[in-house]
Design an enzyme around this catalytic site. Sequence first.
Site, PDB file in Angstrom:
ATOM      1  N   LYS A 158      -1.009  -7.312   4.960  1.00 13.73           N
ATOM      2  CA  LYS A 158      -1.555  -6.295   4.060  1.00 13.73           C
ATOM      3  C   LYS A 158      -2.605  -6.914   3.152  1.00 13.73           C
ATOM      4  O   LYS A 158      -2.472  -8.078   2.762  1.00 13.73           O
ATOM      5  CB  LYS A 158      -0.440  -5.695   3.185  1.00 13.73           C
ATOM      6  CG  LYS A 158       0.635  -4.948   3.958  1.00 13.73           C
ATOM      7  CD  LYS A 158       1.627  -4.289   3.008  1.00 13.73           C
ATOM      8  CE  LYS A 158       2.649  -3.465   3.780  1.00 13.73           C
ATOM      9  NZ  LYS A 158       3.565  -2.740   2.880  1.00 13.73           N
ATOM     10  N   LYS A 237      -0.672  11.836   3.820  1.00 17.40           N
ATOM     11  CA  LYS A 237       0.547  12.608   3.646  1.00 17.40           C
ATOM     12  C   LYS A 237       0.282  14.072   3.976  1.00 17.40           C
ATOM     13  O   LYS A 237      -0.788  14.599   3.675  1.00 17.40           O
ATOM     14  CB  LYS A 237       1.039  12.488   2.202  1.00 17.40           C
ATOM     15  CG  LYS A 237       1.559  11.096   1.873  1.00 17.40           C
ATOM     16  CD  LYS A 237       1.931  10.959   0.417  1.00 17.40           C
ATOM     17  CE  LYS A 237       2.302   9.512   0.102  1.00 17.40           C
ATOM     18  NZ  LYS A 237       2.345   9.251  -1.344  1.00 17.40           N
ATOM     19  N   ARG A 292      -1.669   6.277 -11.058  1.00 16.19           N
ATOM     20  CA  ARG A 292      -2.379   7.541 -11.294  1.00 16.19           C
ATOM     21  C   ARG A 292      -1.405   8.725 -11.202  1.00 16.19           C
ATOM     22  O   ARG A 292      -0.253   8.546 -10.815  1.00 16.19           O
ATOM     23  CB  ARG A 292      -3.443   7.727 -10.209  1.00 16.19           C
ATOM     24  CG  ARG A 292      -2.779   7.837  -8.836  1.00 16.19           C
ATOM     25  CD  ARG A 292      -3.726   8.057  -7.690  1.00 16.19           C
ATOM     26  NE  ARG A 292      -3.007   8.285  -6.458  1.00 16.19           N
ATOM     27  CZ  ARG A 292      -2.513   7.350  -5.672  1.00 16.19           C
ATOM     28  NH1 ARG A 292      -2.649   6.071  -5.994  1.00 16.19           N
ATOM     29  NH2 ARG A 292      -1.859   7.669  -4.567  1.00 16.19           N
TER      30      ARG A 292
HETATM   31  C1  MV4 Z   1       5.110  -0.995   5.474  1.00 12.29           C
HETATM   32  C2  MV4 Z   1       5.685  -0.452   6.639  1.00 12.29           C
HETATM   33  C3  MV4 Z   1       6.611  -1.213   7.309  1.00 12.29           C
HETATM   34  N1  MV4 Z   1       6.934  -2.440   6.865  1.00 12.29           N
HETATM   35  N2  MV4 Z   1       5.475  -2.222   5.064  1.00 12.29           N
HETATM   36  C4  MV4 Z   1       1.928   2.457   4.701  1.00 12.29           C
HETATM   37  C5  MV4 Z   1       1.438   2.963   3.396  1.00 12.29           C
HETATM   38  C6  MV4 Z   1       1.585   1.844   2.460  1.00 12.29           C
HETATM   39  N3  MV4 Z   1       1.837   2.266   1.117  1.00 12.29           N
HETATM   40  C7  MV4 Z   1       2.717   1.070   3.012  1.00 12.29           C
HETATM   41  N4  MV4 Z   1       2.890   1.491   4.375  1.00 12.29           N
HETATM   42  C8  MV4 Z   1       3.815   0.897   5.168  1.00 12.29           C
HETATM   43  N5  MV4 Z   1       4.212  -0.317   4.759  1.00 12.29           N
HETATM   44  C9  MV4 Z   1       6.355  -2.916   5.754  1.00 12.29           C
HETATM   45  N6  MV4 Z   1       6.687  -4.141   5.362  1.00 12.29           N
HETATM   46  C10 MV4 Z   1       5.304   0.793   7.060  1.00 12.29           C
HETATM   47  C11 MV4 Z   1       4.343   1.479   6.341  1.00 12.29           C
HETATM   48  C12 MV4 Z   1       3.995   2.744   6.924  1.00 12.29           C
HETATM   49  C13 MV4 Z   1       4.196   3.911   6.288  1.00 12.29           C
HETATM   50  C14 MV4 Z   1       4.702   3.960   5.018  1.00 12.29           C
HETATM   51  C15 MV4 Z   1       4.920   5.126   4.398  1.00 12.29           C
HETATM   52  C16 MV4 Z   1       4.611   6.316   5.043  1.00 12.29           C
HETATM   53  C17 MV4 Z   1       4.092   6.313   6.297  1.00 12.29           C
HETATM   54  C18 MV4 Z   1       3.869   5.113   6.938  1.00 12.29           C
HETATM   55  C19 MV4 Z   1       3.364   5.137   8.208  1.00 12.29           C
HETATM   56  C20 MV4 Z   1       3.152   3.969   8.819  1.00 12.29           C
HETATM   57  C21 MV4 Z   1       3.456   2.774   8.186  1.00 12.29           C
END
Ligand code: MV4
Length: 451
Positions: A158, A237, A292
């Site tokens: 990330k 979303k 925010r």
């Molecule tokens: C993740 C994850 C799986 N593992 N981190 C996507 C948005 C961002 N705020 C963080 N996200 C994710 N982080 C780890 N370590 C999966 C996501 C993610 C996800 C998170 C929330 C809602 C939808 C999503 C769709 C794909 C991946």
Amino acid sequence: MFKKILIANRGEIALRILRCCKELKIQTLLIYSRADRRSLPVMLADESLCIGPESAVDSYLQQDLIIEIALKTGCDAIHPGYGFLSENSEFAFKCERAGLTFIGPSPSIIALMGDKQAARELVKRHGIPLVPGSEGVLSCAEEAKAVAQKIGYPVLIKASAGGGGKGMRAAYGPKELEVAYRQAVQEAEKAFGCGDVYLEKLITDPRHIEIQLAADKYGNVIHLGERNCSIQKYHQKLLEEAPAFGLSDALCSEMAETAVRAAKACGYDSVGTVEFLVDRDDHFYFIEMNTRIQVEHPVTESICGLDLIRLQIRSAAGKKLPLTQEQVLFRGHAIECRINAKSPGKITMLHFPQGLGVRIESSLYEGDEVSPFYDSMIAKIIVTGESRRQAVYRMRSALAELVIEGVSTNLSEMLLLLYRPDFVLGGYDTSFWEKNELFLKEAQLSASKGS
Ligand code: MV4
């Protein structure tokens, strides 16, 4: 309290802020781009000023011009809404130096939480559970591989300056990780001007739960419960609900208390949101904090009866939180559907649903233009019911009643989504869209053929 607020945003959130200011008897000045000159917020604000052409860079993102206008017109505060300048710490600092109040947390908190890796390190020191991963920013691909070796694959890279899914890359083995690392750094440099990346274990099919917080400048922090935001399409979303169905009360309380601790750890002093991932074993992990007001704030308002924009403005003006945690009462179930335009155009016919438990947040009117320059969200439909089942039924009726002609929208997909078994059962996770996409697409296709 403020005398006059400059609203540095557009669309439904500009309208939402305008209405709140009216209630608080605060004067409003709206800045807008050429594309928005005939928009509803422009007509409803006490004063409106066109500050530039269509492109956001030349209008809504013109930091110095916005500050200059605020000063010239006697504003004492700037509300950034969401998107645009809302999480720009540089802008918040500039406001402060100009003697204007940026409506949001203190600029240094925006800067800290905007650095996702720094935020991780801070909350970790306060014992908040994090997804296992790297400590600090990664210095090279070799270090990434060493960390991944230790925590186990798959992993996710990330960007420190990212958030909201921007600049994320998964890797299922060392070869892939080497490529992912280089791509992530390059992408982050290009998108954010900062190539810092960190690594986390990839949680497969997590639920995305966020806790709404409200705080003041005197160290008081309360939570307003959770929202389930797991229904997303490529990090956009589509539907949010509160409370989160299928999670135990104990788990939700623990997440809420953890979020309050995270906010206290950084001296948080506004409304804000802590994002968690919840894995299949119901373990939860902090991923980031948003400083925010969020698009989906109305679902929380619906179940706790509070005005989050009002709380945000009051807090920025130095008022104490008007209630304690014990005074926050939850009732019922709320769902929000985001209606997005799939093409620009003129709205030739518009009918919004109404009735008990139905709330619309939109600046759209018949004859309005949907321009191609900004975010595609044109309306939020929020319903509230005594139970989740009632809320689901209300949303189905509301969407069935909604008419938007002149532009194509995601309405038919949203309506179908409300009948998908895994949505109805309520225990869905972030893989919902992928798992249901084919069905939703096919149905969309047959709908457009008129069958
Ligand atoms: C993740 C994850 C799986 N593992 N981190 C996507 C948005 C961002 N705020 C963080 N996200 C994710 N982080 C780890 N370590 C999966 C996501 C993610 C996800 C998170 C929330 C809602 C939808 C999503 C769709 C794909 C991946």
